[in-house]
Each structure stands twice: as structure tokens, then as C-alpha cells.
Scaffold this motif. Structure first.
Motif, PDB file in Angstrom:
ATOM      1  N   PHE A 158     -10.273   5.230  -6.024  1.00  0.00           N
ATOM      2  CA  PHE A 158      -9.683   4.432  -7.098  1.00  0.00           C
ATOM      3  C   PHE A 158      -8.222   4.819  -7.322  1.00  0.00           C
ATOM      4  O   PHE A 158      -7.356   3.963  -7.469  1.00  0.00           O
ATOM      5  CB  PHE A 158     -10.486   4.621  -8.390  1.00  0.00           C
ATOM      6  CG  PHE A 158      -9.859   3.954  -9.580  1.00  0.00           C
ATOM      7  CD1 PHE A 158      -9.953   2.581  -9.746  1.00  0.00           C
ATOM      8  CD2 PHE A 158      -9.176   4.702 -10.521  1.00  0.00           C
ATOM      9  CE1 PHE A 158      -9.371   1.956 -10.836  1.00  0.00           C
ATOM     10  CE2 PHE A 158      -8.588   4.093 -11.614  1.00  0.00           C
ATOM     11  CZ  PHE A 158      -8.685   2.706 -11.774  1.00  0.00           C
ATOM     12  N   ARG A 159      -7.946   6.099  -7.330  1.00  0.00           N
ATOM     13  CA  ARG A 159      -6.570   6.573  -7.538  1.00  0.00           C
ATOM     14  C   ARG A 159      -5.647   6.110  -6.410  1.00  0.00           C
ATOM     15  O   ARG A 159      -4.506   5.716  -6.661  1.00  0.00           O
ATOM     16  CB  ARG A 159      -6.536   8.089  -7.667  1.00  0.00           C
ATOM     17  CG  ARG A 159      -7.095   8.569  -8.988  1.00  0.00           C
ATOM     18  CD  ARG A 159      -7.072  10.062  -9.081  1.00  0.00           C
ATOM     19  NE  ARG A 159      -7.509  10.478 -10.408  1.00  0.00           N
ATOM     20  CZ  ARG A 159      -7.778  11.725 -10.732  1.00  0.00           C
ATOM     21  NH1 ARG A 159      -7.658  12.682  -9.845  1.00  0.00           N
ATOM     22  NH2 ARG A 159      -8.167  12.022 -11.955  1.00  0.00           N
ATOM     23  N   LYS A 160      -6.136   6.154  -5.183  1.00  0.00           N
ATOM     24  CA  LYS A 160      -5.335   5.679  -4.054  1.00  0.00           C
ATOM     25  C   LYS A 160      -5.047   4.189  -4.180  1.00  0.00           C
ATOM     26  O   LYS A 160      -3.912   3.741  -3.962  1.00  0.00           O
ATOM     27  CB  LYS A 160      -6.057   5.948  -2.723  1.00  0.00           C
ATOM     28  CG  LYS A 160      -6.095   7.396  -2.325  1.00  0.00           C
ATOM     29  CD  LYS A 160      -6.904   7.558  -1.031  1.00  0.00           C
ATOM     30  CE  LYS A 160      -7.087   9.004  -0.656  1.00  0.00           C
ATOM     31  NZ  LYS A 160      -7.943   9.150   0.531  1.00  0.00           N
ATOM     32  N   LEU A 161      -6.053   3.428  -4.511  1.00  0.00           N
ATOM     33  CA  LEU A 161      -5.888   1.986  -4.678  1.00  0.00           C
ATOM     34  C   LEU A 161      -4.912   1.676  -5.814  1.00  0.00           C
ATOM     35  O   LEU A 161      -4.019   0.826  -5.676  1.00  0.00           O
ATOM     36  CB  LEU A 161      -7.240   1.338  -4.963  1.00  0.00           C
ATOM     37  CG  LEU A 161      -7.252  -0.169  -5.184  1.00  0.00           C
ATOM     38  CD1 LEU A 161      -6.741  -0.895  -3.944  1.00  0.00           C
ATOM     39  CD2 LEU A 161      -8.653  -0.636  -5.544  1.00  0.00           C
ATOM     40  N   LYS A 162      -5.044   2.376  -6.909  1.00  0.00           N
ATOM     41  CA  LYS A 162      -4.155   2.192  -8.058  1.00  0.00           C
ATOM     42  C   LYS A 162      -2.707   2.493  -7.681  1.00  0.00           C
ATOM     43  O   LYS A 162      -1.783   1.757  -8.025  1.00  0.00           O
ATOM     44  CB  LYS A 162      -4.614   3.099  -9.199  1.00  0.00           C
ATOM     45  CG  LYS A 162      -3.885   2.908 -10.493  1.00  0.00           C
ATOM     46  CD  LYS A 162      -4.518   3.812 -11.559  1.00  0.00           C
ATOM     47  CE  LYS A 162      -3.735   3.790 -12.832  1.00  0.00           C
ATOM     48  NZ  LYS A 162      -4.314   4.711 -13.828  1.00  0.00           N
ATOM     49  N   LYS A 163      -2.504   3.555  -6.918  1.00  0.00           N
ATOM     50  CA  LYS A 163      -1.168   3.943  -6.485  1.00  0.00           C
ATOM     51  C   LYS A 163      -0.562   2.874  -5.571  1.00  0.00           C
ATOM     52  O   LYS A 163       0.609   2.496  -5.721  1.00  0.00           O
ATOM     53  CB  LYS A 163      -1.214   5.292  -5.759  1.00  0.00           C
ATOM     54  CG  LYS A 163       0.132   5.853  -5.391  1.00  0.00           C
ATOM     55  CD  LYS A 163      -0.016   7.234  -4.774  1.00  0.00           C
ATOM     56  CE  LYS A 163       1.338   7.798  -4.415  1.00  0.00           C
ATOM     57  NZ  LYS A 163       1.221   9.135  -3.826  1.00  0.00           N
ATOM     58  N   ARG A 164      -1.356   2.350  -4.624  1.00  0.00           N
ATOM     59  CA  ARG A 164      -0.872   1.287  -3.727  1.00  0.00           C
ATOM     60  C   ARG A 164      -0.500   0.037  -4.506  1.00  0.00           C
ATOM     61  O   ARG A 164       0.518  -0.609  -4.241  1.00  0.00           O
ATOM     62  CB  ARG A 164      -1.930   0.948  -2.674  1.00  0.00           C
ATOM     63  CG  ARG A 164      -2.004   1.960  -1.550  1.00  0.00           C
ATOM     64  CD  ARG A 164      -2.784   1.428  -0.353  1.00  0.00           C
ATOM     65  NE  ARG A 164      -4.115   0.942  -0.679  1.00  0.00           N
ATOM     66  CZ  ARG A 164      -5.243   1.626  -0.484  1.00  0.00           C
ATOM     67  NH1 ARG A 164      -5.205   2.830   0.040  1.00  0.00           N
ATOM     68  NH2 ARG A 164      -6.394   1.101  -0.797  1.00  0.00           N
ATOM     69  N   MET A 165      -1.291  -0.301  -5.486  1.00  0.00           N
ATOM     70  CA  MET A 165      -1.017  -1.493  -6.306  1.00  0.00           C
ATOM     71  C   MET A 165       0.281  -1.309  -7.096  1.00  0.00           C
ATOM     72  O   MET A 165       1.087  -2.216  -7.196  1.00  0.00           O
ATOM     73  CB  MET A 165      -2.186  -1.786  -7.249  1.00  0.00           C
ATOM     74  CG  MET A 165      -3.410  -2.296  -6.509  1.00  0.00           C
ATOM     75  SD  MET A 165      -4.839  -2.528  -7.588  1.00  0.00           S
ATOM     76  CE  MET A 165      -4.290  -3.938  -8.529  1.00  0.00           C
ATOM     77  N   GLN A 166       0.501  -0.106  -7.639  1.00  0.00           N
ATOM     78  CA  GLN A 166       1.733   0.157  -8.378  1.00  0.00           C
ATOM     79  C   GLN A 166       2.939   0.075  -7.454  1.00  0.00           C
ATOM     80  O   GLN A 166       3.994  -0.444  -7.835  1.00  0.00           O
ATOM     81  CB  GLN A 166       1.661   1.534  -9.065  1.00  0.00           C
ATOM     82  CG  GLN A 166       0.740   1.560 -10.246  1.00  0.00           C
ATOM     83  CD  GLN A 166       0.552   2.949 -10.813  1.00  0.00           C
ATOM     84  OE1 GLN A 166       0.795   3.953 -10.132  1.00  0.00           O
ATOM     85  NE2 GLN A 166       0.096   3.026 -12.058  1.00  0.00           N
TER      86      GLN A 166
END
Length: 117
Positions: free
Chosen positions: A103-111
Motif C-alpha cells: 500500500f505504501r509503495k502504491l501510495k508513493k507512486r500515485m503521489q
């Protein structure tokens, strides 16, 4: 500590988690059949080291084995994104930790994508 209750719990674990006879269970721990029978009948009590070995063998907490708790394994508390979650075992904890990392990786990519636009 109640020897009779401990014996009942030990017998229950032996019969439900293994197909071992008293003799087979005893040989697993290098104990005589009569020693295991004594534990299960409430006539004897193992020392702390043997209690720990039994708990590890059955994958239960010593408090459960000693009848201080009716929960075979203590819940594991983990910090999880601003809160605390109780999980049943290490497998569930590891799963949640992997999901959190994804989830953290996905959130970072989206940001990053939002910042690029």
C-alpha cells in the motif's frame, strides 16, 4: 496450579493435535509412558522446561497449557497505519505487514504521478 486441569489439557492436546499414544508422545520427549500418564492423570507435574517444550510442540502459549488462559495463542498486537491491530498469529501479522508495504509503495507512486502532472 491445578495438576488435574493441566493433565486434562495436555491429554486433550495430545489427542486432538496428534495421533500419538501416550507411549509415542513420551518418546518424543524422551519420557517414559508412566511419566506422561502421571501428567495426564494429574498425579505429576512437569518442570518449567518441559512445560515450555510441550507448549512449543503444540504451538500454544504456556498460559494456555497451564490453564491460566482459554486462548491457545496470545494475540499479537501490531502498529498498523495509525492504529493497533490484534492478529491471531505470526502468519497473519506477516501478511498484514506485506500488504501495508505494498500500500505504501502504491501510495508513493500515485503521489509521484500527481506531482509530475
Amino acid at each position: 496450579m491445578d495438576k488435574k486441569e493441566f493433565g486434562k489439557r495436555l491429554r486433550h492436546l495430545r489427542k486432538t493435535k496428534t495421533s500419538y499414544t501416550v507411549k509415542e508422545f513420551g518418546s518424543t520427549f524422551n519420557l517414559a509412558e508412566s511419566t506422561i500418564s502421571g501428567y495426564e492423570n494429574g498425579a505429576r507435574m512437569p518442570d518449567a522446561s518441559m512445560i515450555n517444550k510441550f507448549a512449543d510442540f503444540f504451538e500454544v502459549d504456556t498460559d494456555y497449557l497451564l490453564c491460566r488462559s482459554n486462548q491457545p495463542r496470545s494475540k499479537i498486537n501490531i502498529a498498523y497505519d495509525g492504529g493497533v491491530v490484534d492478529v491471531e498469529d505470526e502468519e497473519e501479522r506477516d501478511y498484514l505487514m506485506r500488504q501495508r508495504e505494498e500500500f505504501r509503495k502504491l501510495k508513493k507512486r500515485m503521489q509521484q504521478r500527481m506531482n509530475e502532472s
